[in-house]
Design an enzyme around this catalytic site. Structure first.
Site, mmCIF file in Angstrom:
data_model
loop_
_atom_site.group_PDB
_atom_site.id
_atom_site.type_symbol
_atom_site.label_atom_id
_atom_site.label_comp_id
_atom_site.label_asym_id
_atom_site.label_seq_id
_atom_site.Cartn_x
_atom_site.Cartn_y
_atom_site.Cartn_z
ATOM 1 N N HIS A 1 -3.134 -5.168 1.485
ATOM 2 C CA HIS A 1 -2.547 -5.291 2.760
ATOM 3 C C HIS A 1 -2.630 -6.906 3.029
ATOM 4 C CE1 HIS A 1 -2.467 -1.133 4.224
ATOM 5 N NE2 HIS A 1 -3.388 -0.885 3.289
ATOM 6 N N GLU B 1 -0.859 -8.281 5.339
ATOM 7 C CA GLU B 1 -0.582 -8.409 6.776
ATOM 8 C C GLU B 1 -1.940 -8.564 7.659
ATOM 9 O OE1 GLU B 1 -0.643 -4.030 5.985
ATOM 10 O OE2 GLU B 1 0.134 -5.952 4.925
ATOM 11 N N CYS C 1 0.756 -1.272 0.057
ATOM 12 C CA CYS C 1 0.033 -0.171 0.016
ATOM 13 C C CYS C 1 0.889 1.051 0.089
ATOM 14 C CB CYS C 1 -0.959 -0.012 1.200
ATOM 15 S SG CYS C 1 -2.390 1.151 0.812
#
Length: 203
Positions: free
Chosen positions: A182, A184, A79
């Site tokens: 994202h 994560e 991002c």
């Protein structure tokens, strides 16, 4: 074993540290030049790219990061990190004093910030990433609107949404990897595993 660093000036660096730890990798938060000098690979997290830019210059990290990237250090940006790895920005942020946002660069691409809209326009979509189907989370996500000949496009947004379909959301150039989304926060380890393999020379 490689020592991974996660740039920890702003953004969701803790989630990246946790993702690496869950995969059995050793990782540290990077806030100083000394910490940067210790790591073999770096992740630039999601967050506010203009803030990461400003803080990296205030902390004396911007030029050392640029130098490490230029020297071949494997680096992954998610991002805001994708924005920071772009050689060019279509719409850089401009501060009140007129200062124009800078990037670390490294990937021959032009990136558009907030390409899919504001926070309320965040969305999830299934993507093919290097043969792996995963759920990608897009939060004020950028996109690569132009890439150079050395850049491999790994993922585009699929589906029938005319506003998003076909837009470039994951790229690789040598040891550098960038995604609009994202990983994560999605719980899927495929992206981090791929970056680990890049770092080891296995991908």
């Amino acid at each position: 074993m490689s020592l991974f660093g996660v740039l920890a000036l702003q953004g969701d660096f803790r989630e990246h540290l946790a993702s690496l730890s869950e995969l059995g990798e050793v990782a540290i938060a990077v806030r100083t030049q000394e910490e940067l000098s210790r790591v073999d690979a770096l992740i630039i997290p999601g967050g506010e790219s203009s803030v990461i830019d400003r803080l990296s210059r205030n902390y004396g990290l911007a030029n050392p990061i640029k130098e490490r990237i230029a020297s071949g250090m494997p680096t992954y940006g998610s991002c805001a990190g994708m924005i920071m790895l772009a050689d060019r920005l279509e719409n850089p942020a401009v501060a009140r004093d007129g200062a124009v946002q800078q990037t670390f660069g490294g990937i021959d691409m032009t990136v558009r910030r907030n390409a899919f809209g504001r926070q309320v326009d965040s969305f999830e979509n299934h993507l093919d990433f290097n043969g792996v189907n995963l759920e990608a989370v897009f939060i004020r996500a950028p996109e690569a609107i132009e890439v150079g000949p050395q850049v491999e496009v790994i993922s585009r947004v699929p589906g029938v949404d005319g506003n998003a379909q076909g837009r470039i959301v994951a790229v690789r150039q040598g040891n550098l990897l960038a995604t609009s989304f994202h990983p994560e926060v999605s719980g899927n380890a495929a992206i981090h595993e791929f970056f680990i393999n890049i770092t080891r020379g296995d991908a």
